[in-house]
Scaffold this active site. Structure first.
Site, PDB file in Angstrom:
ATOM      1  N   LYS A   1       0.796  -1.244   0.000  1.00  0.00           N
ATOM      2  CA  LYS A   1       0.000   0.000   0.000  1.00  0.00           C
ATOM      3  C   LYS A   1       0.823   1.287   0.000  1.00  0.00           C
ATOM      4  O   LYS A   1       0.335   2.356   0.341  1.00  0.00           O
ATOM      5  CB  LYS A   1      -1.003   0.045   1.179  1.00  0.00           C
ATOM      6  CG  LYS A   1      -1.829  -1.180   1.370  1.00  0.00           C
ATOM      7  CD  LYS A   1      -2.289  -1.827   0.100  1.00  0.00           C
ATOM      8  CE  LYS A   1      -3.256  -1.040  -0.727  1.00  0.00           C
ATOM      9  NZ  LYS A   1      -3.429  -1.657  -2.073  1.00  0.00           N
TER      10      LYS A   1
ATOM     11  N   HIS B   1       7.261  -7.167  -2.302  1.00  0.00           N
ATOM     12  CA  HIS B   1       7.053  -6.684  -0.928  1.00  0.00           C
ATOM     13  C   HIS B   1       7.958  -7.431   0.047  1.00  0.00           C
ATOM     14  O   HIS B   1       7.779  -7.338   1.258  1.00  0.00           O
ATOM     15  CB  HIS B   1       5.611  -6.948  -0.470  1.00  0.00           C
ATOM     16  CG  HIS B   1       4.551  -6.216  -1.243  1.00  0.00           C
ATOM     17  ND1 HIS B   1       4.663  -4.912  -1.606  1.00  0.00           N
ATOM     18  CD2 HIS B   1       3.331  -6.630  -1.680  1.00  0.00           C
ATOM     19  CE1 HIS B   1       3.555  -4.544  -2.246  1.00  0.00           C
ATOM     20  NE2 HIS B   1       2.744  -5.561  -2.305  1.00  0.00           N
TER      21      HIS B   1
END
Ligand code: A3P
Length: 310
Positions: free
Chosen positions: A73, A125
């Protein structure tokens, strides 16, 4: 990648069909089934597997790979689109883009990636400790995008509750508790940042922030060009900028992200944390930041006083 695919499908159609199958499968699973732990970090079980993590050792990095590193995010899809668009402007053809994260998919994916032509745009990530060592051996240039933890948390909460692939939460308070302790998918924001911070001095790293990109995108695009040695004209830069604004990406999101378009491109703003954080939660996160990231390069770059205080 699967036997049921139509050979005439484009890569984008294949990606979307795969995404649709994944979403359907996720809807049949419980929150507990949707996650699994590997080396102490939680991952989405529908997208990652131990076999794929192990197969990653067979990945052969290249000096000219473009590696984008983000905590969830923090602007992953934005950065992917920017690099895609820049390489398209430079070479007038689509670069190799792994639209899913580097760690998602079947173990065979690394063999497939090894066969793809340069330049390859890869995003992940993963922490510094868990990503393919080959990337460090080849001194692949790494673009890290940071986002202030309060906005990242709010974005992550909405994403968890609207993406069937992730375990959902009964309330913001429940999510906040897990975010602070690092009991979320991909683990602690703070450990993640500290892990990559260790690599900053020895590495070939460009550190940018979501907030700076939002404030003056052209200035940050120029930094990316300098870092990768891309010579884009002002006109080409302008084109990249126009194609990567929030609105432009949101408008095309059903094409790029299918049914999850509006989930990936939600608000794209700075400061939305104020819509959910209580004063107490805000103080708790301030203390956590102070303890772990104050005085670090990442901490400085995030500009906490500007973006995380009332
Ligand atoms: P919000 O949920 O706050 O809107 P990621 O790609 O790492 O999953 O990050 C998603 C976040 O980046 C979402 O934040 C999304 O709206 C925002 N985002 C994506 N593209 C953007 C863009 N071009 N400009 C600004 N924000 C963008």
């Amino acid at each position: 990648m699967s036997g049921s695919e139509d050979p005439k499908q484009t890569n984008r159609e294949k990606f979307q069909a795969e995404m649709q199958r994944t979403l359907e499968k996720a809807k049949t699973m419980t929150p507990e089934e949707l996650k699994f732990s590997y080396k102490g970090i939680l991952y989405p079980s529908i997208l990652c597997s131990e076999a794929t993590f192990q197969a990653m050792e067979g990945f052969e990095a290249r000096e000219d790979d473009v590696l984008i590193i983000t905590y969830p995010k923090c602007g992953t899809n934005w950065a992917i689109k920017i690099l895609h668009q820049m390489l398209f402007e430079l070479h007038n053809k689509e670069p190799t883009i792994d639209q899913a994260m580097f760690e998602f998919g079947k173990p065979e994916k690394y063999k497939y990636l090894n066969e793809q032509p340069s330049p390859r745009v890869i995003s992940s990530h993963l922490t510094h400790e868990n990503i393919s060592k080959s990337l460090f051996e080849k001194k692949t240039k790494i673009l890290i995008i940071l986002r202030n933890p309060k906005d990242a948390a709010v974005s992550y909460y909405h994403f968890s509750n609207n993406n069937p692939v992730l375990p959902s939460y009964s309330s913001w308070d429940a999510f906040f508790k897990d975010f602070i302790t690092g009991d979320v998918i991909y683990g602690s924001y703070f450990d993640y940042a500290l892990g990559w911070e260790k690599y900053l001095d020895g590495g070939n790293v460009l550190l940018l922030t979501f907030e700076d990109m939002k404030t003056d995108l052209i200035a940050e695009l120029k930094k990316i060009c300098d870092f990768y040695g891309f010579s884009l004209t002002d006109e080409q830069l302008q084109k990249v900028q126009e194609n990567t604004t929030f609105q432009s990406m949101k408008d095309k999101s059903s094409e790029s992200h299918g049914n999850l378009g509006n989930v990936f491109f939600r608000k794209g703003e700075i400061g939305d944390w104020k819509s959910l954080f209580t004063e107490e939660q805000s103080k708790e996160l301030d203390a956590k930041f102070e303890k772990h990231l104050a005085g670090t390069k990442f901490g400085e770059k995030i500009n906490y006083p500007k973006y995380c205080t009332y």
